[in-house]
Design a protein around this motif. Structure first.
Motif, PDB file in Angstrom:
ATOM      1  N   TYR A   4      50.777  64.214  55.323  1.00 49.13           N
ATOM      2  CA  TYR A   4      49.862  65.254  55.792  1.00 49.13           C
ATOM      3  C   TYR A   4      49.396  65.006  57.221  1.00 49.13           C
ATOM      4  N   LYS A  18      51.930  66.659  59.249  1.00 46.66           N
ATOM      5  CA  LYS A  18      51.766  68.115  59.198  1.00 46.66           C
ATOM      6  C   LYS A  18      50.624  68.563  60.117  1.00 46.66           C
ATOM      7  N   VAL A  19      49.485  67.900  60.006  1.00 53.04           N
ATOM      8  CA  VAL A  19      48.310  68.283  60.794  1.00 53.04           C
ATOM      9  C   VAL A  19      48.558  68.055  62.285  1.00 53.04           C
ATOM     10  N   LYS A  72      40.695  66.891  58.456  1.00 50.97           N
ATOM     11  CA  LYS A  72      41.708  67.866  58.050  1.00 50.97           C
ATOM     12  C   LYS A  72      42.837  67.175  57.273  1.00 50.97           C
ATOM     13  N   GLN A  89      41.394  66.363  53.839  1.00 54.27           N
ATOM     14  CA  GLN A  89      41.223  67.602  53.069  1.00 54.27           C
ATOM     15  C   GLN A  89      42.566  68.080  52.516  1.00 54.27           C
ATOM     16  N   GLU A  90      43.605  68.074  53.330  1.00 55.46           N
ATOM     17  CA  GLU A  90      44.905  68.566  52.879  1.00 55.46           C
ATOM     18  C   GLU A  90      45.591  67.591  51.921  1.00 55.46           C
TER      19      GLU A  90
END
Length: 141
Positions: free
Chosen positions: A34, A37-38, A123, A126-127
């Motif tokens: 993630y 991704k972020v 973030k 969270q993801e």
């Protein structure tokens, strides 16, 4: 006379520790996934356009408050799992997470007097949380 399950008890503890270590490593891999991704050049950036130094390429920066835009990829590639640490008394700490030694990572996250923050840690958490939670909710046996 003694009736004991000491041998069984020790094996169960070893199995639980092995699973805890395995789950921690798996969860760290999910968090790293993630973070990639972020910290990618996802659609939705609203910052200014800049020319990459020494090239003819253009990239779109992140606006204050958005995760940092991908320019060189150094920050995104730098994440590694947190080491599994030992506590006093021989116990171990299993904390899923990732860390980086890139010197400008805290400056992007928190900002500086001259640069607005580009927060990304919350973030990522969270993801990643639903998948990390699922790893730890699986039964041990």
């Amino acid at each position: 006379m003694e009736v004991s399950f000491n041998q069984v008890h020790q094996q169960v503890l070893k199995d639980i520790e092995r699973q805890a270590k395995s789950r921690t490593i798996r969860a760290a891999d999910v968090i790293r996934k993630y973070s990639n991704k972020v910290l990618s050049n996802a659609a939705g950036r609203s910052g200014r356009y800049y020319k990459k130094p020494d090239t003819k390429k253009i990239y779109r920066a992140s606006a204050p408050g958005e995760p940092p835009a991908l320019r060189s990829g150094t920050l995104r590639r730098s994440w590694e799992p947190l080491p599994i640490g030992e506590m006093a008394g021989g116990g171990k700490v299993y904390t899923p997470g990732i860390h980086t030694d890139v010197p400008y990572a805290p400056m992007l996250e928190d900002g500086t007097p001259k640069i607005a923050a580009r927060p990304y840690a919350d973030k990522i958490k969270q993801e990643a949380w639903p998948e990390v939670k699922q790893i730890y909710e699986q039964p041990y046996f």
